[in-house]
Design an enzyme around this catalytic site. Structure first.
Site, mmCIF file in Angstrom:
data_model
loop_
_atom_site.group_PDB
_atom_site.id
_atom_site.type_symbol
_atom_site.label_atom_id
_atom_site.label_comp_id
_atom_site.label_asym_id
_atom_site.label_seq_id
_atom_site.Cartn_x
_atom_site.Cartn_y
_atom_site.Cartn_z
ATOM 1 N N ASP A 115 -9.864 -3.135 1.946
ATOM 2 C CA ASP A 115 -9.850 -2.579 3.295
ATOM 3 C C ASP A 115 -11.207 -1.953 3.567
ATOM 4 O O ASP A 115 -11.697 -1.134 2.776
ATOM 5 C CB ASP A 115 -8.738 -1.536 3.426
ATOM 6 N N LYS A 175 -7.102 2.766 -2.059
ATOM 7 C CA LYS A 175 -7.674 3.697 -1.097
ATOM 8 C C LYS A 175 -8.470 4.756 -1.855
ATOM 9 O O LYS A 175 -8.118 5.106 -2.987
ATOM 10 C CB LYS A 175 -6.570 4.362 -0.264
ATOM 11 N N ASP A 203 -12.111 6.395 6.866
ATOM 12 C CA ASP A 203 -10.979 5.542 7.236
ATOM 13 C C ASP A 203 -10.453 5.885 8.626
ATOM 14 O O ASP A 203 -9.277 6.232 8.801
ATOM 15 C CB ASP A 203 -9.863 5.688 6.201
ATOM 16 N N GLU A 215 -3.176 -2.900 -2.409
ATOM 17 C CA GLU A 215 -4.289 -2.318 -1.642
ATOM 18 C C GLU A 215 -4.612 -0.910 -2.113
ATOM 19 O O GLU A 215 -3.743 -0.048 -2.199
ATOM 20 C CB GLU A 215 -3.920 -2.296 -0.156
ATOM 21 N N ASP A 251 -6.985 -4.344 10.673
ATOM 22 C CA ASP A 251 -6.264 -3.082 10.481
ATOM 23 C C ASP A 251 -7.010 -1.964 11.190
ATOM 24 O O ASP A 251 -7.878 -1.317 10.624
ATOM 25 C CB ASP A 251 -6.128 -2.773 8.986
ATOM 26 N N ASP A 308 -10.434 3.769 11.212
ATOM 27 C CA ASP A 308 -9.780 2.585 11.782
ATOM 28 C C ASP A 308 -10.112 2.354 13.249
ATOM 29 O O ASP A 308 -9.212 2.220 14.086
ATOM 30 C CB ASP A 308 -8.260 2.690 11.592
ATOM 31 N N HIS A 312 -11.490 1.881 3.179
ATOM 32 C CA HIS A 312 -10.865 2.566 2.057
ATOM 33 C C HIS A 312 -11.806 2.879 0.898
ATOM 34 O O HIS A 312 -11.365 3.082 -0.232
ATOM 35 C CB HIS A 312 -9.681 1.739 1.536
ATOM 36 N N TRP A 349 0.860 -1.185 0.000
ATOM 37 C CA TRP A 349 0.000 0.000 0.000
ATOM 38 C C TRP A 349 0.891 1.228 0.000
ATOM 39 O O TRP A 349 1.881 1.301 0.742
ATOM 40 C CB TRP A 349 -0.901 0.037 1.237
ATOM 41 N N HIS A 396 -8.652 -6.424 4.858
ATOM 42 C CA HIS A 396 -8.252 -5.656 6.029
ATOM 43 C C HIS A 396 -9.546 -5.252 6.728
ATOM 44 O O HIS A 396 -10.251 -4.339 6.285
ATOM 45 C CB HIS A 396 -7.433 -4.425 5.647
#
Length: 423
Positions: A259, A228, A294, A226, A326, A296, A262, A185, A286
């Site tokens: 992800d 985004k 994002d 990956e 993640d 997380d 993302h 990434w 992820h």
């Protein structure tokens, strides 16, 4: 407690058996699933190669809860504590900046020897390892570009770093006998509207071609890329978009990483799995919780986590899907964050495996949408918690919230001792 757990399990087992679900077999299958637990929750994505470096690349960790790991040994100690509360045997996902070495080494010169202590530890713990090049928080990424950089020398630095990372990943796989997934990434992008969107993507494609040119044994190593949607500092344009990496992954038989944080706030990755699986040999996930895009957050058992689990189970995608976590939250006990997020991910998979999938598919095929809806809703209150409690007891980890007391003890005896203001 032990008798209560066993009795509750037997009662639940008989209920599920009425629908042809063998809970004993389900737990055997569940024990085979490995979740890749991300090391960077334990120290707020600082790593050990450049401890004083600023966190960049659109990544931000909030909170200053005491006890963050400051050495590889402390991080491994925290991971051991977390795994003692998580049922099953899993993997640890390392970023390149988590090298365990006294040598001053640049990212483009890292070698397996700089991670030998991680390999030794993983062998002792019966764990696998995954890997990631760290294309952020470095002076050569300060302008927001790495593999797509316009300067060929800077671009070469990041190409060499990714090449070195792949070799380390292959070493992990060979040493541990478990396939290592090395995921690329990069944060590359513009804060404001670019004039030329094509040329950086051409550079990124050429860089990736060079990175992946060396053939590695897929028995021990798999590559992933990956995407985004946008990041802090790349709000207007990200070079490695979903469309870019989907095209690249499909064309080059490379794992595509989805992800959960993302994509656009109204998108979910659960709905992408069945499409992507038709055209790929595998998928990397992820799993995160994008409360505000994002961000997380620690994974909770919300609707999207359950839908991800259901898609994996209903379409038999678990054998070809690599599940990684993640998230990073510095506002709470970091070890507890691992435990909550990983246990929830496994719980969601268990819950999906305890659904009458064949009956639901049959009802749908026959157009009996009433039965499909009714059965789906009734199963939401089936006693999967009794099956989960039994699984935890079977795996010799704390049942229900018992682990919280253990975390509090570990916090007092270990985590707070790292912060002089709390000693």
């Amino acid at each position: 407690m032990e008798n209560q757990v066993k009795q509750a399990y037997e009662a639940a087992k008989s209920l599920y058996a009425q629908h042809g679900i063998d809970t004993d077999e389900v737990l055997k299958k569940l024990a085979e699933i490995k979740v890749s637990v991300h090391c960077w929750q334990g120290d707020d994505v600082k790593g050990f190669l450049n401890k004083d470096g600023e966190l960049t690349g659109g990544i931000s960790v909030t909170g200053q809860y005491p006890g963050a790991a400051t050495t590889p040994a402390e991080l491994r100690e925290d991971l051991e504590q977390a795994f003692s509360m998580i049922p099953g045997k899993h993997k640890v996902n390392l970023h390149a900046i988590y090298a365990d070495t006294d040598e001053q080494v640049e990212l483009d010169r890292i070698e397996p020897k700089h991670y030998e202590n991680w390999v030794k530890w993983a062998k002792e713990q019966g764990l696998g390892l995954d890997f990631n090049p760290t294309c952020f928080s470095h002076e050569k990424s300060s302008d927001g570009f790495t593999l797509s950089h316009s300067d060929p020398e800077i671009r070469k630095f990041w190409i060499d770093h990714c090449k070195a990372s792949r070799r380390i990943g292959a070493y992990f796989g060979e040493q541990l006998g478990q396939t290592c997934v090395t995921n690329v990434w990069v944060p590359d992008g513009f804060k404001d509207n670019p004039v030329d969107r094509m040329t950086p993507r051409k550079r990124l494609k050429d860089s990736l071609d060079e990175v992946f040119a060396e053939k590695l044994d897929p028995k021990y190593h798999l590559d992933a890329v990956e995407s985004k949607l946008f990041g802090l500092g790349s709000e207007a344009y990200v070079v490695g978009s979903h469309e870019f990496y989907m095209g690249y992954g499909l064309q080059n038989d490379t794992l595509i990483c989805l992800d959960a944080g993302h994509f656009h706030p109204t998108e979910v990755i659960s709905n992408k799995l069945s499409s992507l699986a038709l055209f790929t040999n595998g998928i990397l996930l992820h799993v995160s919780r994008p409360m505000r895009w994002d961000s997380d957050h620690v994974v909770i058992m919300d609707d999207e986590l359950l839908e991800i689990a259901r898609e994996l189970v209903r379409h038999d995608l678990l054998p070809t899907t690599h599940i990684g976590l993640d998230f990073f939250d510095g506002s709470i006990n970091r070890v507890a964050a691992w435990v909550v997020g990983t246990r929830n991910t496994i719980k969601a998979l268990l819950r999906a495996m305890l659904e009458p999938v064949d009956a639901l598919k049959s009802a749908e095929l026959q157009g009996d949408y009433t039965l499909r809806l009714a059965l789906t809703e009734e199963f939401k209150t089936y006693p999967f918690g009794a099956i989960w409690d039994y699984y935890c007891a079977q795996q010799k980890v704390p049942v229900r919230e018992q682990w919280i007391a253990e975390i509090k003890t570990y916090e007092q005896e270990v985590l707070l001792q790292r912060d002089k203001s709390f000693v």
